[in-house]
Design a protein around this motif. Structure first.
Motif, PDB file in Angstrom:
ATOM      1  N   THR A   1       3.724   4.592   3.657  1.00 42.40           N
ATOM      2  CA  THR A   1       3.450   5.569   4.715  1.00 42.40           C
ATOM      3  C   THR A   1       2.195   5.168   5.470  1.00 42.40           C
ATOM      4  O   THR A   1       1.205   4.752   4.863  1.00 42.40           O
ATOM      5  CB  THR A   1       3.242   6.982   4.132  1.00 42.40           C
ATOM      6  OG1 THR A   1       4.407   7.378   3.409  1.00 42.40           O
ATOM      7  CG2 THR A   1       2.970   7.999   5.237  1.00 42.40           C
ATOM      8  N   VAL A   2       2.237   5.288   6.780  1.00 36.43           N
ATOM      9  CA  VAL A   2       1.052   5.122   7.620  1.00 36.43           C
ATOM     10  C   VAL A   2       0.651   6.504   8.111  1.00 36.43           C
ATOM     11  O   VAL A   2       1.488   7.285   8.560  1.00 36.43           O
ATOM     12  CB  VAL A   2       1.343   4.209   8.829  1.00 36.43           C
ATOM     13  CG1 VAL A   2       0.156   4.206   9.790  1.00 36.43           C
ATOM     14  CG2 VAL A   2       1.665   2.799   8.368  1.00 36.43           C
ATOM     15  N   ILE A   3      -0.646   6.825   7.999  1.00 34.05           N
ATOM     16  CA  ILE A   3      -1.148   8.096   8.533  1.00 34.05           C
ATOM     17  C   ILE A   3      -2.078   7.792   9.700  1.00 34.05           C
ATOM     18  O   ILE A   3      -3.091   7.120   9.544  1.00 34.05           O
ATOM     19  CB  ILE A   3      -1.877   8.926   7.460  1.00 34.05           C
ATOM     20  CG1 ILE A   3      -0.929   9.251   6.297  1.00 34.05           C
ATOM     21  CG2 ILE A   3      -2.409  10.219   8.077  1.00 34.05           C
ATOM     22  CD1 ILE A   3      -1.549  10.123   5.211  1.00 34.05           C
ATOM     23  N   ASN A   4      -1.686   8.289  10.863  1.00 32.42           N
ATOM     24  CA  ASN A   4      -2.447   8.094  12.099  1.00 32.42           C
ATOM     25  C   ASN A   4      -3.475   9.216  12.223  1.00 32.42           C
ATOM     26  O   ASN A   4      -3.123  10.377  12.437  1.00 32.42           O
ATOM     27  CB  ASN A   4      -1.472   8.097  13.282  1.00 32.42           C
ATOM     28  CG  ASN A   4      -2.156   8.093  14.631  1.00 32.42           C
ATOM     29  OD1 ASN A   4      -3.369   7.956  14.732  1.00 32.42           O
ATOM     30  ND2 ASN A   4      -1.371   8.250  15.695  1.00 32.42           N
ATOM     31  N   ALA A   5      -4.754   8.871  12.056  1.00 32.74           N
ATOM     32  CA  ALA A   5      -5.843   9.846  12.161  1.00 32.74           C
ATOM     33  C   ALA A   5      -6.867   9.326  13.163  1.00 32.74           C
ATOM     34  O   ALA A   5      -8.047   9.206  12.856  1.00 32.74           O
ATOM     35  CB  ALA A   5      -6.483  10.081  10.801  1.00 32.74           C
ATOM     36  N   THR A   6      -6.399   9.034  14.370  1.00 34.13           N
ATOM     37  CA  THR A   6      -7.244   8.353  15.350  1.00 34.13           C
ATOM     38  C   THR A   6      -7.794   9.282  16.435  1.00 34.13           C
ATOM     39  O   THR A   6      -8.283   8.810  17.465  1.00 34.13           O
ATOM     40  CB  THR A   6      -6.489   7.175  15.994  1.00 34.13           C
ATOM     41  OG1 THR A   6      -5.233   7.636  16.509  1.00 34.13           O
ATOM     42  CG2 THR A   6      -6.232   6.087  14.978  1.00 34.13           C
ATOM     43  N   GLY A   7      -7.733  10.587  16.232  1.00 36.89           N
ATOM     44  CA  GLY A   7      -8.390  11.522  17.151  1.00 36.89           C
ATOM     45  C   GLY A   7      -7.904  11.392  18.577  1.00 36.89           C
ATOM     46  O   GLY A   7      -6.700  11.503  18.853  1.00 36.89           O
ATOM     47  N   VAL A   8      -8.829  11.141  19.515  1.00 43.10           N
ATOM     48  CA  VAL A   8      -8.443  11.057  20.925  1.00 43.10           C
ATOM     49  C   VAL A   8      -7.596   9.827  21.214  1.00 43.10           C
ATOM     50  O   VAL A   8      -7.012   9.708  22.299  1.00 43.10           O
ATOM     51  CB  VAL A   8      -9.690  11.063  21.839  1.00 43.10           C
ATOM     52  CG1 VAL A   8     -10.393  12.410  21.787  1.00 43.10           C
ATOM     53  CG2 VAL A   8     -10.640   9.937  21.487  1.00 43.10           C
TER      54      VAL A   8
ATOM     55  N   ALA B   1      16.250   0.197   9.839  1.00 45.99           N
ATOM     56  CA  ALA B   1      16.576   1.589  10.163  1.00 45.99           C
ATOM     57  C   ALA B   1      15.574   2.215  11.118  1.00 45.99           C
ATOM     58  O   ALA B   1      15.701   3.378  11.495  1.00 45.99           O
ATOM     59  CB  ALA B   1      16.658   2.407   8.876  1.00 45.99           C
ATOM     60  N   GLY B   2      14.545   1.437  11.496  1.00 43.99           N
ATOM     61  CA  GLY B   2      13.557   1.942  12.427  1.00 43.99           C
ATOM     62  C   GLY B   2      12.383   2.657  11.778  1.00 43.99           C
ATOM     63  O   GLY B   2      11.564   3.268  12.466  1.00 43.99           O
ATOM     64  N   ARG B   3      12.277   2.549  10.449  1.00 45.97           N
ATOM     65  CA  ARG B   3      11.170   3.186   9.744  1.00 45.97           C
ATOM     66  C   ARG B   3       9.933   2.292   9.777  1.00 45.97           C
ATOM     67  O   ARG B   3      10.037   1.073   9.581  1.00 45.97           O
ATOM     68  CB  ARG B   3      11.560   3.467   8.293  1.00 45.97           C
ATOM     69  CG  ARG B   3      10.453   4.111   7.461  1.00 45.97           C
ATOM     70  CD  ARG B   3      10.866   4.299   5.999  1.00 45.97           C
ATOM     71  NE  ARG B   3       9.779   4.886   5.239  1.00 45.97           N
ATOM     72  CZ  ARG B   3       9.513   6.178   5.165  1.00 45.97           C
ATOM     73  NH1 ARG B   3      10.311   7.044   5.804  1.00 45.97           N
ATOM     74  NH2 ARG B   3       8.492   6.634   4.467  1.00 45.97           N
ATOM     75  N   VAL B   4       8.771   2.878  10.016  1.00 47.92           N
ATOM     76  CA  VAL B   4       7.511   2.137   9.955  1.00 47.92           C
ATOM     77  C   VAL B   4       7.249   1.770   8.501  1.00 47.92           C
ATOM     78  O   VAL B   4       7.176   2.641   7.627  1.00 47.92           O
ATOM     79  CB  VAL B   4       6.343   2.971  10.523  1.00 47.92           C
ATOM     80  CG1 VAL B   4       5.021   2.245  10.320  1.00 47.92           C
ATOM     81  CG2 VAL B   4       6.567   3.270  11.999  1.00 47.92           C
ATOM     82  N   VAL B   5       7.087   0.479   8.237  1.00 43.85           N
ATOM     83  CA  VAL B   5       6.904   0.012   6.856  1.00 43.85           C
ATOM     84  C   VAL B   5       5.622  -0.807   6.691  1.00 43.85           C
ATOM     85  O   VAL B   5       5.406  -1.426   5.649  1.00 43.85           O
ATOM     86  CB  VAL B   5       8.121  -0.820   6.390  1.00 43.85           C
ATOM     87  CG1 VAL B   5       9.356   0.059   6.270  1.00 43.85           C
ATOM     88  CG2 VAL B   5       8.364  -2.007   7.332  1.00 43.85           C
ATOM     89  N   GLY B   6       4.784  -0.800   7.698  1.00 46.86           N
ATOM     90  CA  GLY B   6       3.542  -1.555   7.583  1.00 46.86           C
ATOM     91  C   GLY B   6       2.901  -1.764   8.937  1.00 46.86           C
ATOM     92  O   GLY B   6       3.334  -1.197   9.951  1.00 46.86           O
TER      93      GLY B   6
ATOM     94  N   ILE C   1       0.847  -1.190   0.000  1.00 50.66           N
ATOM     95  CA  ILE C   1       0.000   0.000   0.000  1.00 50.66           C
ATOM     96  C   ILE C   1       0.884   1.242   0.000  1.00 50.66           C
ATOM     97  O   ILE C   1       1.927   1.263   0.651  1.00 50.66           O
ATOM     98  CB  ILE C   1      -0.893   0.006   1.267  1.00 50.66           C
ATOM     99  CG1 ILE C   1      -1.813  -1.210   1.279  1.00 50.66           C
ATOM    100  CG2 ILE C   1      -1.709   1.282   1.369  1.00 50.66           C
ATOM    101  CD1 ILE C   1      -2.818  -1.258   0.177  1.00 50.66           C
ATOM    102  N   ASP C   2       0.465   2.264  -0.742  1.00 51.74           N
ATOM    103  CA  ASP C   2       1.189   3.540  -0.672  1.00 51.74           C
ATOM    104  C   ASP C   2       0.874   4.265   0.633  1.00 51.74           C
ATOM    105  O   ASP C   2       1.776   4.750   1.321  1.00 51.74           O
ATOM    106  CB  ASP C   2       0.805   4.444  -1.854  1.00 51.74           C
ATOM    107  CG  ASP C   2       1.263   3.896  -3.191  1.00 51.74           C
ATOM    108  OD1 ASP C   2       2.362   3.318  -3.240  1.00 51.74           O
ATOM    109  OD2 ASP C   2       0.520   4.031  -4.180  1.00 51.74           O
ATOM    110  N   VAL C   3      -0.420   4.342   0.959  1.00 43.89           N
ATOM    111  CA  VAL C   3      -0.854   5.051   2.168  1.00 43.89           C
ATOM    112  C   VAL C   3      -1.846   4.175   2.925  1.00 43.89           C
ATOM    113  O   VAL C   3      -2.882   3.801   2.388  1.00 43.89           O
ATOM    114  CB  VAL C   3      -1.530   6.394   1.820  1.00 43.89           C
ATOM    115  CG1 VAL C   3      -2.082   7.055   3.078  1.00 43.89           C
ATOM    116  CG2 VAL C   3      -0.544   7.323   1.111  1.00 43.89           C
ATOM    117  N   LEU C   4      -1.513   3.851   4.165  1.00 44.72           N
ATOM    118  CA  LEU C   4      -2.430   3.153   5.062  1.00 44.72           C
ATOM    119  C   LEU C   4      -2.949   4.162   6.072  1.00 44.72           C
ATOM    120  O   LEU C   4      -2.194   4.703   6.872  1.00 44.72           O
ATOM    121  CB  LEU C   4      -1.731   2.002   5.785  1.00 44.72           C
ATOM    122  CG  LEU C   4      -2.552   1.301   6.879  1.00 44.72           C
ATOM    123  CD1 LEU C   4      -3.797   0.640   6.295  1.00 44.72           C
ATOM    124  CD2 LEU C   4      -1.704   0.273   7.620  1.00 44.72           C
ATOM    125  N   VAL C   5      -4.252   4.422   6.035  1.00 48.44           N
ATOM    126  CA  VAL C   5      -4.882   5.372   6.952  1.00 48.44           C
ATOM    127  C   VAL C   5      -5.466   4.593   8.125  1.00 48.44           C
ATOM    128  O   VAL C   5      -6.242   3.653   7.932  1.00 48.44           O
ATOM    129  CB  VAL C   5      -6.000   6.172   6.255  1.00 48.44           C
ATOM    130  CG1 VAL C   5      -6.563   7.226   7.199  1.00 48.44           C
ATOM    131  CG2 VAL C   5      -5.481   6.820   4.973  1.00 48.44           C
TER     132      VAL C   5
END
Length: 575
Positions: free
Chosen positions: A233-240, A210-215, A23-27
């Motif tokens: 890339t992972v995008i964290n959009a989890t609010g509270v 290298a410590g990068r989030v890859v999934g 995946i390019d972007v995991l939301v």
């Protein structure tokens, strides 16, 4: 491309997320921000996936004031840029992106002090109206302010106490069914290629040497099956839940977020005689009284919340406060016996700075985007009205300046599902009413919920004419809308239908308990339930209702949260 969200689509999406292509972007997060990000990324041509641990919009994004507004109070704080941005987004939603869902809403602002209050408000709302016109490309999307004498005010709103006002102003903002907006965003993202799965929790993140989030490792909460998904890339959009998600990734950076509770009550439509909503200034903030088809929504509050995050609930003190503020201007005072619904939501309030001050961040007055860890972008703050701006900022940040320039956001000109062709379907309202034996008001109400996607609902009625009938417990909704929630809107459980699709949980005196048998009988064959599973779903929902009602009687947040949490959920939360 098919836009249906259902059990089969969900299973396929989970399989495809875990394939070798990656995946390019995991939301992560299926509220309005995450749904907006998924749409933004998908329409830029990125291979996009979005997961939500609960149901779509189950958290804050189904518990708002249901307003699309510029934030008039921010203007009085001289935050002109923020208000201009929100008014621009309001104009886009009203005219281009979601005119079927977002509707103009007149609001009466009662004045108590002669001359001074009228002059003060004229200046502020005058700027508000001017900024809205400029933000809409010098087009007027809603009427501008007009002043009302005391006599005119009482004619428009007989419910107001004559002793509490000297006159008023009428101005406009807009309203929306917040949960329906989120579901529509997810379905639109799926239309443009996004993979979407609710009731799917992230239980771990993968990192390279290298410590990068890859999934991430995803757990299907319906089956318990876990899958590993590779993501650029992972995008964290989890609010509270932002900090908890960051901690799961072992991130040193990210955002600091506190939860603030806002509550609303609902009273029947005949308890407040008025043909417009109301905007009231209080000692602490503002209070809105907003008309809804079967009642008036009144709120909100703003208090710190330190309890469990999954089930915020109003307390007895919260309810008393809202009643007191509303009764300050109403002639016929409201009581607890008038209340037919309540809800509480948690705002993710950003704290100053980031956990790692060395990390770059894009900061606005209301939201911030930063890097929690290499490969993980995090966004928090903001409000429903500006979800699209937040989404574009998050994807821009994830892509980096050069790629963002090469693949710019196009969501400002991408109508949501149901918006394109709206006028053509609207012209057929009389014909559809005659064909299906409905009133034109019934068809218009359906059009306001589904827009030009209404033919997909009608196709269900064509296949099963019994679906044209209204629900016995709440005739405002048809049986077809219950079925559509399962076949096209991703509902997997009885509570999904009754809380965020057919919203009896917050709009009906018994919270939909009287509709449980009828609704369960409709959805059971669609979701493949046997008799035991159907009974389990009904029992689960009724436990929830009892716990919510019992929690309202408690004096403190701690006591109310404990009572609500005591009702076990049918589906686990995940982490």
């Amino acid at each position: 491309m098919d836009t249906a969200l259902n059990a089969a689509q969900r299973a396929t999406a989970l399989e495809q997320m875990a394939d070798d292509e990656g995946i390019d972007v995991l939301v992560v997060g299926g509220g309005v921000t995450g749904a907006g990000i998924a749409l933004d990324a998908a329409t830029r041509g990125l291979r996009t996936a979005i997961v939500e641990a609960q149901d779509w919009a189950a958290g804050t994004s189904s518990r708002s004031s249901r307003l699309v507004h510029g934030g008039l109070r921010y203007l009085y704080q001289l935050d002109v840029k923020l208000v201009a941005e929100a008014l621009h987004e309001r104009g886009l939603l009203l005219t281009t992106l979601a005119p079927h869902l977002v509707k103009p809403q007149p609001l009466i602002w009662p004045f108590k002090i002669p001359v001074i209050e009228r002059a003060y408000s004229t200046l502020g709302v005058g700027m508000y109206d001017a900024m809205a016109v400029v933000g809409a490309g010098f087009h007027q999307t809603v009427p501008i302010q007009r002043h009302l004498s005391k006599k005119e005010t009482l004619r428009r709103a007989p419910a107001l106490d004559p002793r509490s006002l000297v006159g008023a102003m009428e101005y406009y903002d807009a309203k929306v069914d917040d949960a329906r907006l989120v579901v529509t965003l997810v379905r639109t993202a799926v239309r443009y290629g996004a993979l979407a799965a609710n009731r799917t929790a992230v239980v771990g993140f993968a990192k390279d040497d290298a410590g990068r989030v890859v999934g991430a490792t995803l757990r299907d909460l319906e089956t318990g099956v876990e899958r590993d998904v590779r993501a650029t890339t992972v995008i964290n959009a989890t609010g509270v839940w932002t900090e908890k998600t960051q901690q799961l990734a072992g991130a040193d950076g990210g955002l600091k977020v506190l939860a603030s509770k806002g509550i609303h009550i609902v009273v029947p439509r005949d308890r407040i005689q008025a043909d417009a909503g109301m905007f009231l200034r209080t000692e602490k903030s503002v209070l809105f009284i907003i008309p809804w088809p079967n009642g008036w929504m009144i709120g909100t509050t703003d208090t710190a919340w330190h309890e469990q995050l999954r089930h915020p609930v109003p307390t007895s003190a919260d309810i008393d406060y809202v009643l007191e503020q509303a009764n300050n201007v109403l002639a016929d005072k409201l009581t607890r016996d008038d209340i037919i619904g309540t809800w509480a939501g948690l705002r993710p309030l950003l704290q100053p700075g980031t956990l790692d001050d060395s990390t770059s961040a894009k900061v606005s007055r209301e939201h911030t985007v930063t890097q929690a860890a290499p490969g993980m972008v995090v966004i928090a703050g903001g409000k429903l009205t500006t979800y699209r701006v937040m989404a574009a900022d998050a994807v821009d940040f994830a892509l980096g300046r050069q790629q963002a320039k090469e693949r710019p956001s196009i969501t400002d000109r991408t109508p949501l599902l149901g918006a394109a062709g709206l006028d053509a379907v609207r012209s057929r309202v009389p014909h559809l009413a005659k064909r299906y034996g409905w009133t034109e008001d019934r068809v218009q109400a359906l059009l306001d919920r589904y827009g030009s996607d209404l033919p997909a609902v009608l196709a269900l009625v064509d296949a099963d004419p019994t679906l044209r009938c209204p629900l016995s417990a709440e005739p405002r909704y048809t049986r077809a809308e219950v079925a559509f929630a399962c076949t096209h809107e991703g509902a997997l459980h009885l509570e999904d239908v009754l809380t965020t699709r057919v919203r009896l949980n917050s709009e009906h005196r018994d919270r939909g308990a009287s509709a449980v048998d009828e609704v369960a009988a409709l959805v059971a064959p669609l979701l493949g339930w046997d008799e035991d599973r159907t009974t389990e779903e009904k029992d689960n929902y009724l436990r929830r209702v009892r716990a919510e009602l019992d929690a309202e009687a408690q004096a403190t947040d701690a006591a109310a949260a404990e009572v609500r949490a005591a009702a076990p959920s049918l589906v686990p939360m995940g982490v």
